[in-house]
Design an enzyme around this catalytic site. Structure first.
Site, PDB file in Angstrom:
ATOM      1  N   HIS A 107       0.855  -1.206   0.000  1.00 58.78           N
ATOM      2  CA  HIS A 107       0.000   0.000   0.000  1.00 58.78           C
ATOM      3  C   HIS A 107       0.888   1.252   0.000  1.00 58.78           C
ATOM      4  O   HIS A 107       0.996   1.960   1.010  1.00 58.78           O
ATOM      5  CB  HIS A 107      -0.906  -0.039   1.235  1.00 58.78           C
ATOM      6  CG  HIS A 107      -2.150   0.768   1.116  1.00 58.78           C
ATOM      7  ND1 HIS A 107      -2.144   2.115   0.850  1.00 58.78           N
ATOM      8  CD2 HIS A 107      -3.450   0.415   1.232  1.00 58.78           C
ATOM      9  CE1 HIS A 107      -3.391   2.548   0.808  1.00 58.78           C
ATOM     10  NE2 HIS A 107      -4.205   1.528   1.036  1.00 58.78           N
ATOM     11  N   GLU A 209      -0.502   1.005  -5.676  1.00 60.49           N
ATOM     12  CA  GLU A 209      -0.289  -0.230  -4.916  1.00 60.49           C
ATOM     13  C   GLU A 209      -0.286  -1.453  -5.814  1.00 60.49           C
ATOM     14  O   GLU A 209      -1.316  -1.796  -6.383  1.00 60.49           O
ATOM     15  CB  GLU A 209      -1.425  -0.399  -3.902  1.00 60.49           C
ATOM     16  CG  GLU A 209      -1.703   0.836  -3.090  1.00 60.49           C
ATOM     17  CD  GLU A 209      -3.111   0.803  -2.480  1.00 60.49           C
ATOM     18  OE1 GLU A 209      -3.598  -0.286  -2.137  1.00 60.49           O
ATOM     19  OE2 GLU A 209      -3.732   1.870  -2.379  1.00 60.49           O
TER      20      GLU A 209
HETATM   21  O1  TA6 Z   1      -6.118   0.788  -1.303  1.00 57.89           O
HETATM   22  C1  TA6 Z   1      -7.079   1.777  -1.363  1.00 57.89           C
HETATM   23  C2  TA6 Z   1      -7.970   1.637  -0.160  1.00 57.89           C
HETATM   24  O2  TA6 Z   1      -8.530   0.354  -0.098  1.00 57.89           O
HETATM   25  C3  TA6 Z   1      -9.015   2.734  -0.240  1.00 57.89           C
HETATM   26  O3  TA6 Z   1     -10.310   2.273  -0.454  1.00 57.89           O
HETATM   27  C4  TA6 Z   1      -8.838   3.477   1.053  1.00 57.89           C
HETATM   28  O4  TA6 Z   1      -9.909   3.705   1.834  1.00 57.89           O
HETATM   29  C5  TA6 Z   1      -7.580   2.981   1.594  1.00 57.89           C
HETATM   30  O5  TA6 Z   1      -7.211   1.803   1.024  1.00 57.89           O
HETATM   31  C6  TA6 Z   1      -7.072   3.250   2.975  1.00 57.89           C
HETATM   32  O6  TA6 Z   1      -7.580   2.324   3.866  1.00 57.89           O
HETATM   33  P1  TA6 Z   1      -7.319   2.508   5.417  1.00 57.89           P
HETATM   34  O7  TA6 Z   1      -7.903   1.292   6.065  1.00 57.89           O
HETATM   35  O8  TA6 Z   1      -5.828   2.612   5.603  1.00 57.89           O
HETATM   36  O9  TA6 Z   1      -8.005   3.792   5.829  1.00 57.89           O
END
Ligand code: TA6
Length: 234
Positions: A107, A209
């Site tokens: 991520h 990602e």
């Molecule tokens: O990878 C993108 C995502 O899945 C988005 O939908 C977004 O909300 C994000 O990750 C962040 O997630 P988090 O749980 O770290 O707030």
């Protein structure tokens, strides 16, 4: 890295490259984006050559991971930094007697000067999923992705190389082993709803990602899988 990011046991860090394993987002019964990003890994080794630094981190199944996901595994993250490159390889081994499947992602939070001036090249024409509730598929228009509002797209079977371009700067994002690629910026309202993103933080961040989402990885006992990404500036 968000200046408002929380550190400490069980916190997920809003920045850097959190490891998403064994579940991407809400795709499964486990906690959102899995436990690996909230768990302390062990530093297994470090090495410094002339201009390259390497580190290996390990995470093995224990009582806490078994409570969230009942499988025996060993995860290894090998990080190499040198010159204008950062490389990360994530290996997952099935160390138990039972087959398992997982989804995963690196991520990656990239710092950008101003998201309005950023474009992402390499995903024009691809199929993407936006909602993990409906899993409805859409087609990305040709050309680069630009940012004028929230973007949260999982590009399926994305190419091994994308480019993030902003004023006077380009970053090549290469990947292997991860079929998909996520592009995310929460924009104004989405950013304001994240308590660990500083005010206006959405302007200076972009997540790209490498991910294995659309085709979960299945490992039989003893088998291993590796996915890697390389970020190259210039
Ligand atoms: O990878 C993108 C995502 O899945 C988005 O939908 C977004 O909300 C994000 O990750 C962040 O997630 P988090 O749980 O770290 O707030």
């Amino acid at each position: 890295l968000s200046t408002a990011s929380e550190f400490g046991p069980n916190a997920s860090i809003r920045g850097g490259i959190p490891v998403i394993f064994p579940q991407f987002s809400i795709l499964g019964p486990s906690q959102r984006h899995g436990f690996a990003r909230r768990t302390a890994w062990t530093l297994a080794s470090t090495a410094v050559d002339e201009k390259i630094a390497r580190a290996r981190f390990l995470l093995r199944a224990d009582d806490a991971t078994r409570a969230a996901w009942p499988f025996e595994f060993e995860a290894e993250l090998a990080v190499t930094v040198g010159g204008s490159q950062l490389e990360e390889a994530l290996t997952i081994r099935n160390s138990g007697a039972q087959e398992f499947s997982f989804t995963a992602a690196l991520h990656t939070y990239l710092r950008v000067d101003d998201i309005h001036d950023v474009v992402v090249e390499g995903v024009g024409g691809l199929t993407y999923i936006e909602s993990l509730t409906t899993l409805e598929k859409h087609t990305q228009p040709p050309g680069a992705v630009t940012f004028t509002g929230p973007v949260d797209k999982i590009f399926l079977n994305a190419p091994g190389e994308l480019t993030v371009r902003e004023k006077g700067r380009a970053l090549r994002v290469e990947k292997q082993g991860f079929p998909d690629a996520v592009v995310w910026n929460p924009w104004i309202e989405g950013g304001a709803s994240l308590p660990d993103l500083e005010p206006g933080g959405y302007l200076h961040m972009l997540c790209i990602e490498p991910a294995a989402i659309s085709q979960p990885i299945t490992l039989v006992p003893g088998a291993a899988w590796t996915g890697m990404q390389r970020l190259v500036e210039g």
